[in-house]
Design an enzyme around this catalytic site. Structure first.
Site, PDB file in Angstrom:
ATOM      1  N   LYS A   1      55.222 -14.255 168.422  1.00 42.87           N
ATOM      2  CA  LYS A   1      54.696 -15.143 169.381  1.00 42.87           C
ATOM      3  C   LYS A   1      53.856 -14.619 170.263  1.00 42.87           C
ATOM      4  O   LYS A   1      54.103 -13.201 170.362  1.00 42.87           O
ATOM      5  CB  LYS A   1      55.760 -15.655 170.113  1.00 42.87           C
ATOM      6  CG  LYS A   1      56.510 -15.041 171.168  1.00 42.87           C
ATOM      7  CD  LYS A   1      55.836 -14.489 172.550  1.00 42.87           C
ATOM      8  CE  LYS A   1      55.461 -15.776 173.296  1.00 42.87           C
ATOM      9  NZ  LYS A   1      54.569 -15.581 174.481  1.00 42.87           N
TER      10      LYS A   1
ATOM     11  N   THR B   1      54.100  -3.766 171.538  1.00 43.73           N
ATOM     12  CA  THR B   1      53.623  -5.137 170.851  1.00 43.73           C
ATOM     13  C   THR B   1      54.042  -6.259 171.572  1.00 43.73           C
ATOM     14  O   THR B   1      54.820  -6.292 172.352  1.00 43.73           O
ATOM     15  CB  THR B   1      53.856  -4.797 169.409  1.00 43.73           C
ATOM     16  OG1 THR B   1      53.207  -6.143 168.785  1.00 43.73           O
ATOM     17  CG2 THR B   1      55.208  -4.850 169.039  1.00 43.73           C
TER      18      THR B   1
END
Lengths: 409, 409
Positions: B184, B195
């Site tokens: 997402k 990340t």
């Protein structure tokens, strides 16, 4: 496109006191804009001492190359500034345009080309046609006047919505000295240890080394502490000129004279910087970011800029949303020492976060009231050391997008 | 607010092959959103080997603290992910919410709390109430299934406009292995060597150290090469799980098996990263920035990000304005070695700048045609060395402002 005047614009402009031997003016040269003046001149009747700071961009404009080269001589007879074309990334053609401009001014103003300082602002990468400059400058020459400051300030505007002027005066032994400055800048503003176009003139009789030292000091807390959009121009330039009355020298003044000048200069530089960020493209609010308790001042400044450049914080402020969690994010991403569990955050006087979590007495209404103001102070305490910094930015609004999605075309 | 689906959304979603022993599902826990699932689970019937990378933010979320701590054990029985609240900057209450969540999952799934991995995404700074999680997880448990990938991918969305899934399979000695991933992310995207939320599962039987090494390698050219808005989340997390069939091990496979896994993993990670940047808040165009000829790869990447994060470039692309002068600006401000007079710039295959000035054959029409595309490649050749980097971003549009000026309220 026609831009509405920034809601953060000053309500009035200062009366710029004349400085003996310094005359200014502007003329329509048709470089890009129609129906407005776009070529400005500052003329010194006696060669002025000059100091300068420039962008640290690795892709500086042709006029920056020229100014850097001739700054060593430290004497200026005239400054020629155009808007509408930055003469940046223009290769040999750019250097030729610079030489043509300096020759034209030298001819019209009867001085050496090397004593002509040049600045250009506008589109990057389009060749500047300076062939007409000699004729334009010849027409402008008789119109130059000691009260031409506002004319010159208007002529150097690009997406600026108002002209930027500041002045400070001080008295030493009954003699009044002035520091007058003009600047331009609205987008592509995060001057990187250089600054945007700004021209400051004083009749205070400093020498080249004093001028340069005072300028370097004054740039750091002013132009080097503002950002509109984190983008650094190819053309950032501040030039500071001393055009004293003949035969005056700093040696004949009392010991504190240089300090008084330094103070006045800092005031003028800060005011020009604030006028610049208040005219940030699309700005609806002024944001003041203060970081204290950092490991050192440099670390504080990096964190302050991380906050001031965060699009998520700038859009939240535009939307009057007291989304202080995004300040946490910006502190966290800055790459500088920070301890989440010691962090305090204030919006205005409202403490919204304390010791690593939402303040126990947090009030959404109180925090919201602060972000509804036109000027929004954000303060972060890191609790690590004595490092301190203050920077200014504006919010990020739909108008920024509108201005920049079709600026060039 | 309801968001229109990104015009860069994929036209279809992949069929995610089941992975034996791995079941997924999601349920409505009412954390923030109404009428949608916001609590997702990935359940491993046998403990899976796990590797992870996390944000480098100095203000990491409570679930990041938890995962970092328990990653050392390297075994996972379940992953519990909620959207609507990031449980970040929540102090002791945040740590408590994490413990409550892990205990709830341990109870329902009959495993140790330390083998439960957690991730949260949403608003920063608001306490997460996890009291109801035990009941929600108990309701969800019988609904978990091997084909629940899309359900889970949807439940972890915040401002995402579509779910993000990717899969790759490969065969070794007649046996098929898969790498399935969900992610997402839409705003607050410049993962800093960690990340965004992404969960990748494979039945390939790697050990912890192999998994972690492969993950570290795969992150750099994928999630660490995208930016939406230069802002780095407090919650960025990638977890990679190996859930092989019982008694299988990498030692029993041919020598090139790990390479085949590495390739599949890199493909899945890159696809998830691209899906994330294509769903960048307000995105209307995908921008691919390639920098070559830099002093080294790191320098190339910094310059590429300087271009990809420039609001002036991103707004120009949004406005379909081939304003390549702003690329010059972004190269110049990056603080990396660059020689203005050797710089070449391409929009698509159109060379717009050559050796420090506008290309002699410059055609505005040709350059404009490139920026009118939905995918805009920008390429810079520095001519200094062998350093190379490629990063991706999206344009900066009015919708980014609209989404972020009233996200929290």
């Amino acid at each position: 496109m026609s831009l509405k005047v920034s809601p953060l614009a000053p309500h009035s402009y200062p009366d710029m006191p004349p400085i003996a031997g310094v005359s200014l003016g502007a003329i329509e040269a048709g470089i890009k804009y129609k129906g407005r003046k776009d070529l400005a001149v500052i003329r010194f009747s006696e060669p002025a001492i000059v100091a300068g700071v420039f962008t640290r961009s690795k892709c500086p404009s042709a006029p920056i190359d020229w100014c850097r080269k001739h700054l060593q001589r430290g004497k200026a007879s005239a400054v020629v500034i155009n808007s509408g074309n930055a003469n940046a990334f223009t290769g040999k053609k750019g250097a030729e345009a610079v030489a043509i401009s300096a020759d034209a001014a030298a001819h019209v103003f009867n001085c050496a080309p090397e004593s002509v300082f040049l600045a250009s602002t506008g589109v990057i990468g389009e060749p500047l046609n300076a062939e007409g400059f000699r004729e334009h400058l010849a027409r402008l020459n008789p119109m130059l006047s000691e009260d031409g400051w506002a004319n010159a300030a208007r002529a150097i505007m690009t997406t600026d919505t108002y002209p930027k002027m500041a002045t400070q005066s001080f008295q030493i032994a009954g003699k009044r000295f002035s520091v007058n400055g003009i600047a331009k800048g609205s987008g592509m503003i995060q001057p990187d240890l250089g600054t945007m176009l700004a021209f400051v003139v004083t009749d205070f009789p400093a020498d080249h080394s004093q001028l340069q030292t005072c300028l370097n000091e004054a740039v750091e807390p002013s132009f080097n502490s503002i950002t509109v959009d984190s983008d650094t121009s190819t053309s950032d330039t501040v030039l500071l000129f001393s055009a004293p009355e003949p035969a005056s020298s700093v040696g004949s003044l009392p010991d504190n004279a240089l300090d008084m000048f330094r103070t006045a200069l800092s005031e003028v530089m800060l005011e020009l910087a604030m006028l610049t960020v208040r005219d940030g493209e699309g700005a609806s609010k002024l944001i003041e970011v203060t970081v204290s308790g950092a490991e050192d001042d440099q670390s504080a400044k990096r964190i302050a800029f991380s906050i001031a450049n965060s699009p998520l914080i700038k859009t939240a402020i535009a939307g009057e949303d007291a989304n202080w969690g995004r300040v946490v994010m910006a502190v966290g991403k800055a790459g500088e020492p920070a301890d989440r569990d010691r962090l305090n955050i204030y919006f205005g006087d409202v403490r919204v976060a304390f010791a690593g979590e939402r303040d126990p007495g947090y009030s959404e209404a109180a925090a919201s009231a602060v972000v509804k103001r036109q000027e929004v102070p954000i303060r972060v305490e890191l609790g690590l050391g004595d490092g301190h910094a203050k920077v200014w930015t504006c919010d990020l609004t739909h108008d920024y997008i509108a201005i920049n999605a079709d600026y060039r075309s």
